[in-house]
Design an enzyme around this catalytic site. Structure first.
Site, short mmCIF file in Angstrom:
data_model
loop_
_atom_site.label_atom_id
_atom_site.label_comp_id
_atom_site.label_asym_id
_atom_site.label_seq_id
_atom_site.Cartn_x
_atom_site.Cartn_y
_atom_site.Cartn_z
N LYS A 85 0.83 -1.21 0.00
CA LYS A 85 0.00 0.00 0.00
C LYS A 85 0.86 1.26 0.00
O LYS A 85 0.61 2.20 -0.76
CB LYS A 85 -0.92 0.03 1.24
CG LYS A 85 -1.88 -1.16 1.33
CD LYS A 85 -2.82 -1.04 2.52
CE LYS A 85 -2.15 -1.19 3.87
NZ LYS A 85 -1.72 -2.56 4.21
N ARG B 61 -9.22 0.45 9.64
CA ARG B 61 -8.81 -0.93 9.89
C ARG B 61 -9.81 -1.67 10.76
O ARG B 61 -9.58 -2.84 11.08
CB ARG B 61 -7.46 -0.93 10.61
CG ARG B 61 -6.25 -1.22 9.73
CD ARG B 61 -5.02 -1.14 10.61
NE ARG B 61 -3.90 -1.88 10.13
CZ ARG B 61 -2.89 -1.35 9.44
NH1 ARG B 61 -2.89 -0.10 9.10
NH2 ARG B 61 -1.87 -2.10 9.10
N ARG C 159 11.59 -7.25 4.26
CA ARG C 159 11.58 -5.80 4.53
C ARG C 159 12.21 -5.51 5.88
O ARG C 159 12.91 -4.52 6.06
CB ARG C 159 10.13 -5.29 4.49
CG ARG C 159 9.98 -3.82 4.81
CD ARG C 159 8.58 -3.31 4.49
NE ARG C 159 7.64 -3.49 5.60
CZ ARG C 159 6.34 -3.20 5.54
NH1 ARG C 159 5.81 -2.74 4.42
NH2 ARG C 159 5.56 -3.37 6.58
N ARG D 29 12.09 -1.56 10.95
CA ARG D 29 10.80 -1.68 11.64
C ARG D 29 10.81 -2.92 12.52
O ARG D 29 10.90 -4.04 12.02
CB ARG D 29 9.65 -1.76 10.61
CG ARG D 29 9.28 -0.40 10.08
CD ARG D 29 8.12 -0.47 9.13
NE ARG D 29 6.95 -1.14 9.70
CZ ARG D 29 5.77 -1.17 9.09
NH1 ARG D 29 5.62 -0.56 7.92
NH2 ARG D 29 4.76 -1.79 9.64
N ARG E 269 -0.15 -9.62 13.47
CA ARG E 269 -0.73 -8.57 12.62
C ARG E 269 -1.73 -9.17 11.64
O ARG E 269 -2.78 -8.58 11.36
CB ARG E 269 0.36 -7.81 11.88
CG ARG E 269 0.92 -6.69 12.75
CD ARG E 269 2.33 -6.33 12.41
NE ARG E 269 2.52 -5.72 11.13
CZ ARG E 269 3.66 -5.75 10.45
NH1 ARG E 269 4.70 -6.39 10.94
NH2 ARG E 269 3.76 -5.15 9.30
P1 ADP Z 1 1.45 -2.76 7.75
O1 ADP Z 1 0.42 -2.45 6.71
O2 ADP Z 1 2.69 -3.35 7.19
O3 ADP Z 1 0.92 -3.56 8.91
P2 ADP Z 1 1.32 -0.04 8.82
O4 ADP Z 1 2.45 0.90 8.76
O5 ADP Z 1 0.11 0.28 8.02
O6 ADP Z 1 1.95 -1.43 8.39
O7 ADP Z 1 0.84 -0.24 10.35
C1 ADP Z 1 1.74 -0.58 11.36
C2 ADP Z 1 1.02 -0.66 12.72
O8 ADP Z 1 0.46 0.63 13.05
C3 ADP Z 1 -0.15 -1.62 12.82
O9 ADP Z 1 0.28 -2.95 13.07
C4 ADP Z 1 -0.93 -1.00 14.00
O10 ADP Z 1 -0.33 -1.31 15.25
C5 ADP Z 1 -0.77 0.49 13.79
N1 ADP Z 1 -1.88 1.06 12.99
C6 ADP Z 1 -1.76 1.62 11.75
N2 ADP Z 1 -2.97 2.01 11.29
C7 ADP Z 1 -3.88 1.69 12.25
C8 ADP Z 1 -5.29 1.81 12.38
N3 ADP Z 1 -6.05 2.35 11.40
N4 ADP Z 1 -5.88 1.37 13.52
C9 ADP Z 1 -5.16 0.84 14.50
N5 ADP Z 1 -3.83 0.67 14.45
C10 ADP Z 1 -3.18 1.09 13.35
#
Ligand code: ADP
Length: 190
Positions: A14, A89, A128, A134, A146
């Site tokens: 994404k 989410r 990654r 990360r 996750r």
């Molecule tokens: P990825 O898509 O690889 O999981 P992101 O950078 O989108 O990585 O998200 C990393 C973390 O940030 C998630 O595992 C969560 O802990 C937190 N996070 C991101 N967006 C949200 C959201 N909309 N609601 C709750 N937690 C979020």
């Protein structure tokens, strides 16, 4: 305005695609993960709170995330539209987003989903993790958590947007350029 939810499981690409598409369509890209990581790096109150969830691969609580998202949108008054990456989410986040946009006379034009199988994604994330710095990408059990969060709380959003007639799937396997072109075909229609 063109407001698009870019959707897909962790590691689906994404962030990479949003960066390319925001240029092409002059949209503002809001990645909730990036905003949280920025806050963690700068040791803000929000960052300290988010960190304990993110490190475990758990979702950050809805209220915190929704308030943060609204603030990011409000910082960009006059935008041509938004690409929401990593938000919503959960179903409550989706409901809150619809209500928030409606207050502004706006709406989500579509959810565009990158479809990639879970096994391929775990391998991508571990790869990654070797270079991204990360911490949530280096430990397989946290990655699996996750996916568990995704499968139990986030995947239902497909039904939510499908019920609105707003769901568009795109194959997320292939070269970056091929995938951008597939997504652009959908963006053009929205
Ligand atoms: P990825 O898509 O690889 O999981 P992101 O950078 O989108 O990585 O998200 C990393 C973390 O940030 C998630 O595992 C969560 O802990 C937190 N996070 C991101 N967006 C949200 C959201 N909309 N609601 C709750 N937690 C979020």
């Amino acid at each position: 305005m063109k407001n698009i939810v870019l959707f897909g499981p962790p590691g689906a690409g994404k962030g990479t695609q949003a960066t390319l598409l925001k240029e092409k369509y002059s949209l503002i890209h809001i990645s909730t993960g990036d905003v949280f990581r920025y806050n963690i790096k700068n040791e803000t109150e929000l960052g300290l709170l988010a960190k304990k969830y993110m490190d475990e691969g758990d979702l950050v609580p809805d209220e915190v995330t929704i308030n943060m998202l609204k603030a990011e949108v409000n910082k960009n008054a006059g935008a041509n539209g938004f690409i929401f990456d990593g938000f919503p989410r959960t179903e409550s986040q989706a409901i809150a987003l619809d209500a928030f946009l409606e207050e502004k006379g706006e709406k989500i034009n579509g959810m565009v989903a990158l479809e990639v199988s879970e096994d391929l994604l775990v391998a991508r994330l571990l790869e990654r993790g070797k270079t991204s710095g990360r911490t949530d990408d280096t430990d397989e059990s946290k990655i699996r958590n996750r996916f568990n969060e995704y499968n139990t709380k986030t995947a239902v959003l497909k039904d939510y947007y499908q019920a609105q007639g707003n769901y568009y799937g795109a194959d997320g396997v292939g070269s970056i350029e091929d995938i951008t072109n597939r997504l652009a075909d959908v963006f053009d229609k929205l």
